[in-house]
Design an enzyme around this catalytic site. Sequence first.
Site, mmCIF file in Angstrom:
data_model
loop_
_atom_site.group_PDB
_atom_site.id
_atom_site.type_symbol
_atom_site.label_atom_id
_atom_site.label_comp_id
_atom_site.label_asym_id
_atom_site.label_seq_id
_atom_site.Cartn_x
_atom_site.Cartn_y
_atom_site.Cartn_z
ATOM 1 N N ASP A 14 0.833 -1.193 0.000
ATOM 2 C CA ASP A 14 0.000 0.000 0.000
ATOM 3 C C ASP A 14 0.880 1.261 0.000
ATOM 4 O O ASP A 14 1.839 1.339 0.772
ATOM 5 C CB ASP A 14 -0.861 -0.044 1.272
ATOM 6 N N GLU A 51 2.093 -0.090 -4.696
ATOM 7 C CA GLU A 51 1.192 0.963 -5.172
ATOM 8 C C GLU A 51 1.981 2.272 -5.154
ATOM 9 O O GLU A 51 2.419 2.728 -4.096
ATOM 10 C CB GLU A 51 -0.017 1.065 -4.239
#
Length: 514
Positions: free
Chosen positions: A203, A258
Amino acid sequence: MTMPRPWWQTGVVYQIYPRSFADADGDGIGDLAGIRRHLDHLVWLGVDALWLSPFYRSPMRDFGYDVADHCDVDPLFGSLADAERLIDDAHARGLRVLIDFVPNHTSDQHPWFQESRADRTNPRRAWYVWRDPRPDGGPPNNWRAAFSDVPAWTLDPRTGQYYLHCFLPEQPDLDWSHPPVVQAMHDVLRFWLARYVDGFRIDVAHLIGKDPALADVPAPVAGLPQVVLNDRPETHALLRALRSLVDGYPGDRMTVGEIYLLETERVASYYGRDDELHLAFNFPPLYAPWTADAWRQQLASAAATLDPKGAWPTWVLSNHDNKRHRTRYGGDERRARAAAVLLLTMRGTPFLFQGEELGLEDAHVDAAARRDPGGRDGARAPMPWERAAPHGWTGAQPWLPFPPDAAAGSVEQLQSDPTSILHLYRRLLGLRRALPALHAGAQVPLAAPDGVVAFERSEGSSRVAVFVNYTEEPITLRHTPGTLLASSVTIHETTPSFAGVLAPYEAVVVHLAT
Ligand code: GLC
């Protein structure tokens, strides 16, 4: 002799958002046991790996991206034993498993933060980013948080300091410049690697290194959240350490980060010299409109920035943070079908989002039913499994409304129709797996009329061409080369020759004679 490419380059990853995939215990919220029940859908479809969005203990302010215990499963989703069973069952079916690793922040309910905020002298104080107010009492700098345009700092009245949060105030940022934080987060990776996960979707991976001076961002971009601005040298060293940890385990473990920096060139830098992320999400194509010009440019920019570094591209059209691409492209199923052909034939690793194989559109979620502080509920609507309501979700109403036309878009309905978009995805996934040109080959653009994107994929003597008509008009191609392997309009099981005319919004895969 060329080395065979690893599975994460040749394969296709399917993203599961656990709350909305399948509910085994009847509480209206999907769970790990529900996912286990539907693994055969993924095998039938023909994907290679699944990525599970967070299932950890969490107060669910950001639906699991606010982690309160990285090494346990939230009771809503099941238990640690359920996670282990899911990993085993997936492996038994030949599916790899990626899990979400959320390194930048924790929940404010995480014991680390509870200790950190207790008092200024607590040993965990330095695990998060605490600063004194400015002389006027305001936040330490001008950084903005994501989701709502507010400062990325919240004052904790008890200790008189502000803490940093690039997302919700309930998601305080960890301080990765503090070595014990790095050690603790490495231990989290080890915990899951020991449970045989095949890798991690990281993330907001580009956010973990911060400017040590916490300087203001320049005025013209001050309205943008820090998550789309933070691009720091410190992060690269941190990612190299993560990479060597993961590479130290046997069995082709991997990371996909990400990177929410909306320039492919910046994204490319996070592959390092093949010593940082194995893969990085490249979001500019996700935000590109459905036009031939825009996509030519996206393909060219991926080739120009990633290829020279030996960095393998990724392609994403939909995920849990954005409107589904069918909805973004105006709802027309013909465009969603053409997009499936494009996504599954480009060079690079495609990531599918649950339900895109059903051609789902975003659910309409009216104000009273909204749940997400970031306004992303529409894409997170529950998967319709069965034709009859409640579409395989027994028990309580699902936590969000179904997408429109849930009966017609259900797995059951589309499986029974060999011309459906679901069968198109399956056919394309089968082709991709069967043809080295598609899963491993080189890619070069082909000349094509306005409104068409065309490229050739090749590996050894195997050559495949892809043509995508982005327009509402039929388009005649100049040459009509070879046999048709797949079309977004008619799903051919045989291999007729291609007549050279693309129907409106038609995309085709053509086998070129050698
Ligand atoms: C990522 C996730 C998103 C989450 C945010 C904060 O962008 O994809 O869902 O809200 O990080 O963790």
